[in-house]
Design a protein around this motif. Structure first.
Motif, short mmCIF file in Angstrom:
data_model
loop_
_atom_site.label_atom_id
_atom_site.label_comp_id
_atom_site.label_asym_id
_atom_site.label_seq_id
_atom_site.Cartn_x
_atom_site.Cartn_y
_atom_site.Cartn_z
N ALA A 158 4.59 4.34 17.27
CA ALA A 158 3.39 3.82 17.94
C ALA A 158 3.33 4.28 19.40
CB ALA A 158 3.37 2.30 17.86
N ALA B 126 0.46 6.75 21.11
CA ALA B 126 -0.35 6.35 22.28
C ALA B 126 -0.24 7.38 23.39
CB ALA B 126 0.11 4.98 22.78
N GLU C 276 -2.25 10.42 22.43
CA GLU C 276 -3.66 10.06 22.60
C GLU C 276 -4.12 10.31 24.05
OE1 GLU C 276 -6.94 7.52 20.85
OE2 GLU C 276 -5.36 8.79 20.05
N SER C 277 -3.21 10.03 25.01
CA SER C 277 -3.52 10.23 26.42
C SER C 277 -3.08 11.60 26.92
CB SER C 277 -2.85 9.15 27.26
OG SER C 277 -3.19 7.87 26.80
N ALA D 194 0.93 2.31 28.94
CA ALA D 194 0.78 2.68 27.53
C ALA D 194 2.04 2.33 26.74
CB ALA D 194 0.48 4.18 27.41
N ARG E 8 2.25 -1.54 26.34
CA ARG E 8 1.24 -1.98 25.37
C ARG E 8 1.69 -1.74 23.93
NH1 ARG E 8 -2.74 1.34 24.08
NH2 ARG E 8 -2.53 2.45 26.03
N THR E 9 2.35 -0.61 23.70
CA THR E 9 2.67 -0.25 22.32
C THR E 9 4.09 -0.65 21.90
OG1 THR E 9 3.07 1.98 23.18
CG2 THR E 9 1.01 1.61 22.03
#
Ligand SMILES: Nc1ncnc2c1ncn2[C@@H]1O[C@H](COP(=O)(O)OP(=O)(O)OP(=O)(O)O)[C@@H](O)[C@H]1O
Ligand SMILES: [Mg+2]
Length: 112
Positions: free
Chosen positions: A15, A19, A22-23, A76, A79-80
């Motif tokens: 995960a 993330a 993704e960024s 990030a 969060r993950t």
């Protein structure tokens, strides 16, 4: 530049990696490590009594990023990687003196 060194749970790696990707953060080093936090491991019940596993398997994720990206990357990961239970991990942010891309000789901001 900053090095983000994150100790996370093994099961959160996929995960966290997704993330970061993704960024648009792709470069990273991942290692299997063992460690302990302030609970000094976990107590384990066994037939002969209780003992303590004091070093638990964790994942260490290392990424070097631009100074201005460091807070975003930390956010990030938090969060993950977070479950809310003890042992979720820790993130260290360190200054980086220099980076060189071996193939091209590119330096610093051009090399990360
Ligand atoms: N002070 C530290 N220095 C270096 N590594 C640490 C430190 N604290 C924790 N770690 C690493 O992070 C891993 C996870 O730590 P952990 O999340 O249990 O920290 P904690 O401070 O005990 O927080 P929590 O109370 O949420 O469990 C440890 O197994 C260890 O690898
Ligand atoms: Mg702990």
């Amino acid at each position: 530049m900053k090095k983000i060194e994150a100790i996370i749970r093994e099961e959160r790696l996929a995960a966290v990696k997704a993330a970061l990707e993704e960024s648009s953060y792709f470069g990273m080093t991942v290692s299997e490590v063992s460690g302990r936090g302030k609970q000094k491991g976990i107590p384990v019940q066994w037939r002969v009594g209780e003992y303590r596993v004091d070093l638990l398997p964790k994942i260490k994720l290392e990424l070097v990023v631009l100074d201005e990206d460091a807070p975003l990357v930390v956010e990030a990961i938090v969060r993950t990687a977070r479950t809310g239970e003890t042992g979720d991990g820790k993130i260290f942010v360190l200054p980086v003196e220099g980076v060189t891309r071996v193939r091209t000789g590119d330096r610093n901001e051009n090399a990360i």
